[in-house]
Design an enzyme around this catalytic site. Sequence first.
Site, short mmCIF file in Angstrom:
data_model
loop_
_atom_site.label_atom_id
_atom_site.label_comp_id
_atom_site.label_asym_id
_atom_site.label_seq_id
_atom_site.Cartn_x
_atom_site.Cartn_y
_atom_site.Cartn_z
N PRO A 2 68.69 17.82 50.51
CA PRO A 2 68.26 17.27 51.80
C PRO A 2 67.43 16.00 51.62
O PRO A 2 66.53 15.96 50.80
CB PRO A 2 67.42 18.40 52.39
CG PRO A 2 67.91 19.64 51.74
CD PRO A 2 68.32 19.22 50.34
N GLU A 3 67.77 14.98 52.39
CA GLU A 3 67.05 13.71 52.36
C GLU A 3 66.23 13.60 53.66
O GLU A 3 66.15 14.57 54.40
CB GLU A 3 68.05 12.55 52.21
CG GLU A 3 68.94 12.71 50.98
CD GLU A 3 69.96 11.58 50.80
OE1 GLU A 3 69.67 10.45 51.20
OE2 GLU A 3 71.04 11.85 50.25
#
Length: 286
Positions: A2-3
Amino acid sequence: MPELPEVETIKEDLRGLVVGSKIERAEVLHGSLVEHPTEEGFVRRISGAEISGARRRAKHLIVELSTGDSLVLQLKIGGQLLLVPPVEEPTSSLMLVLHLEGGRRLFLRDQTEFTRARLLDAGELEERLSSLGPEPFGEDFSAEYLRRALSGRRAQIKPLLLDQKVVSGIGNIYVDEILYDAWLHPRRKANTLSGREWEALYEAILKNLVAGVEHRGTTVRLYRDVLDRPGEHQNYLRVFEKHGEPCPGCGGIIVREKVGGRPTHFCPACQPEDGFGGERQLESLW
Ligand SMILES: [Zn+2]
């Protein structure tokens, strides 16, 4: 993993769904999850606390507790935080269960088992976050900041953008899309970028991250929001994992090569290594 847009989505979900809830009991199901303090101290200090807030810094998800402690999660490739029971997966991928008042449960699941958790007091949290670079949506981030921070560096632009000390929250999916939008080859040396290219890069960072947040994240494989729903931004990717497919801009073929050790996707025509693609394109727009 996840960014910024994915962690931002999870944080907003937590604000709407669990902030204000009391954690009756924390149950650690995987020995490598807790990095600080001891597992026993982690469980003891969380149990009985109320979730008082949720925020994001870089790719860290920070669950604030009424005790003043913060539960800091670094969700790795398979990391998911779910308010619905993950019935279809083997329970061995569960790393943590927070039993909330009223019978609800918050599940931390990661089939890759790389997700890590820390419980930090205010001082420890500040120290932990102190080395991170500016937030892309923050006031201290600008084209001028990028130029000042990077124009003296001979390193390749892609690894620099992935360096969380330079700018927070960008990972391997969004960086390829950003460089495509900025007409920059991922191997361009930072000290060769022109003023217009720094501007284009800054605009591309904001554009891609804003769109990622609006589309509630990118689900290439494992990312889910708190209600176990995939994001939608994968439908808007132009180059990431599109190797062998035509470039939406020029019709040439997207390629995949390793840059800085990471799989990297780009259009060699729109993002030429000699750096004249962006200049040519900008001139053609004028
Ligand atoms: Zn192209």
